[in-house]
Design a protein around this motif. Structure first.
Motif, PDB file in Angstrom:
ATOM      1  N   VAL A   5       8.860  59.883 -24.494  1.00  0.00           N
ATOM      2  CA  VAL A   5       8.696  60.655 -23.388  1.00  0.00           C
ATOM      3  C   VAL A   5       8.660  62.096 -23.565  1.00  0.00           C
ATOM      4  N   ASP A   6       8.362  62.891 -22.899  1.00  0.00           N
ATOM      5  CA  ASP A   6       8.482  64.363 -23.235  1.00  0.00           C
ATOM      6  C   ASP A   6       9.249  64.788 -21.641  1.00  0.00           C
ATOM      7  N   PHE A   7       9.802  65.670 -21.600  1.00  0.00           N
ATOM      8  CA  PHE A   7      10.308  66.177 -20.545  1.00  0.00           C
ATOM      9  C   PHE A   7       9.697  67.658 -20.031  1.00  0.00           C
ATOM     10  N   ALA A   8       9.328  67.592 -18.680  1.00  0.00           N
ATOM     11  CA  ALA A   8       8.419  68.532 -17.990  1.00  0.00           C
ATOM     12  C   ALA A   8       9.265  69.200 -17.071  1.00  0.00           C
ATOM     13  N   PHE A   9       9.364  70.399 -16.715  1.00  0.00           N
ATOM     14  CA  PHE A   9      10.187  70.945 -15.729  1.00  0.00           C
ATOM     15  C   PHE A   9       9.326  71.138 -14.401  1.00  0.00           C
ATOM     16  N   LEU A  10      10.184  70.500 -13.463  1.00  0.00           N
ATOM     17  CA  LEU A  10       8.986  70.632 -12.097  1.00  0.00           C
ATOM     18  C   LEU A  10       8.893  71.953 -11.705  1.00  0.00           C
ATOM     19  N   ALA A  11       7.423  72.231 -11.481  1.00  0.00           N
ATOM     20  CA  ALA A  11       6.849  73.649 -11.059  1.00  0.00           C
ATOM     21  C   ALA A  11       6.293  73.571  -9.657  1.00  0.00           C
ATOM     22  N   ASP A  12       6.182  72.308  -9.156  1.00  0.00           N
ATOM     23  CA  ASP A  12       5.295  71.950  -8.034  1.00  0.00           C
ATOM     24  C   ASP A  12       6.386  72.040  -6.810  1.00  0.00           C
ATOM     25  N   ASP A  13       6.259  73.045  -5.864  1.00  0.00           N
ATOM     26  CA  ASP A  13       7.255  73.375  -4.585  1.00  0.00           C
ATOM     27  C   ASP A  13       7.283  72.212  -3.689  1.00  0.00           C
ATOM     28  N   ALA A  14       6.036  71.406  -3.590  1.00  0.00           N
ATOM     29  CA  ALA A  14       5.786  70.219  -2.901  1.00  0.00           C
ATOM     30  C   ALA A  14       6.767  69.073  -3.009  1.00  0.00           C
ATOM     31  N   VAL A  15       6.530  68.945  -4.790  1.00  0.00           N
ATOM     32  CA  VAL A  15       7.192  67.654  -5.070  1.00  0.00           C
ATOM     33  C   VAL A  15       8.910  68.070  -5.106  1.00  0.00           C
ATOM     34  N   ILE A  16       9.167  69.105  -5.255  1.00  0.00           N
ATOM     35  CA  ILE A  16      10.617  69.471  -5.073  1.00  0.00           C
ATOM     36  C   ILE A  16      11.092  69.400  -3.701  1.00  0.00           C
ATOM     37  N   GLU A  17      10.240  69.708  -2.824  1.00  0.00           N
ATOM     38  CA  GLU A  17      10.736  69.496  -1.483  1.00  0.00           C
ATOM     39  C   GLU A  17      10.869  68.141  -1.070  1.00  0.00           C
ATOM     40  N   GLU A  18       9.717  67.293  -1.655  1.00  0.00           N
ATOM     41  CA  GLU A  18       9.929  65.650  -1.240  1.00  0.00           C
ATOM     42  C   GLU A  18      11.039  65.063  -2.090  1.00  0.00           C
ATOM     43  N   VAL A  19      11.443  65.516  -3.434  1.00  0.00           N
ATOM     44  CA  VAL A  19      12.739  65.009  -3.750  1.00  0.00           C
ATOM     45  C   VAL A  19      14.010  65.506  -3.078  1.00  0.00           C
ATOM     46  N   ASP A  20      14.124  66.799  -2.425  1.00  0.00           N
ATOM     47  CA  ASP A  20      14.971  67.247  -1.407  1.00  0.00           C
ATOM     48  C   ASP A  20      15.149  66.408  -0.173  1.00  0.00           C
TER      49      ASP A  20
END
Length: 69
Positions: A5-20
């Motif tokens: 796998v590769d690691f990709a930083f989360l850049a999508d604010d909607a995804v970050i809000e969903e995780v939060d």
């Protein structure tokens, strides 16, 4: 099971809000909840992306919505 796998930083604010939202729901009574919403933890959030054997041939958008060069 082993996967490359590769690691990709989360850049999508909607995804970050969903995780939060998931953390808020699961750990709502924890005294340690608030610190995980800071800049440091958000900057360290990553997504595991299946490794593509030869990235030179892949020119489509990646799973995070950014264009690969």
């Amino acid at each position: 099971m082993d996967k490359d796998v590769d690691f990709a930083f989360l850049a999508d604010d909607a995804v970050i809000e969903e995780v939060d939202a998931g953390y808020r729901a699961k750990y709502r009574n924890s005294p340690y909840l608030q610190p995980i919403f800071g800049i440091g933890p958000h900057a360290a959030a990553v997504r595991l992306v299946p490794r593509v054997e030869d990235r030179r041939e892949e020119r489509r958008e990646d799973p995070l919505g950014r264009h690969r060069h």
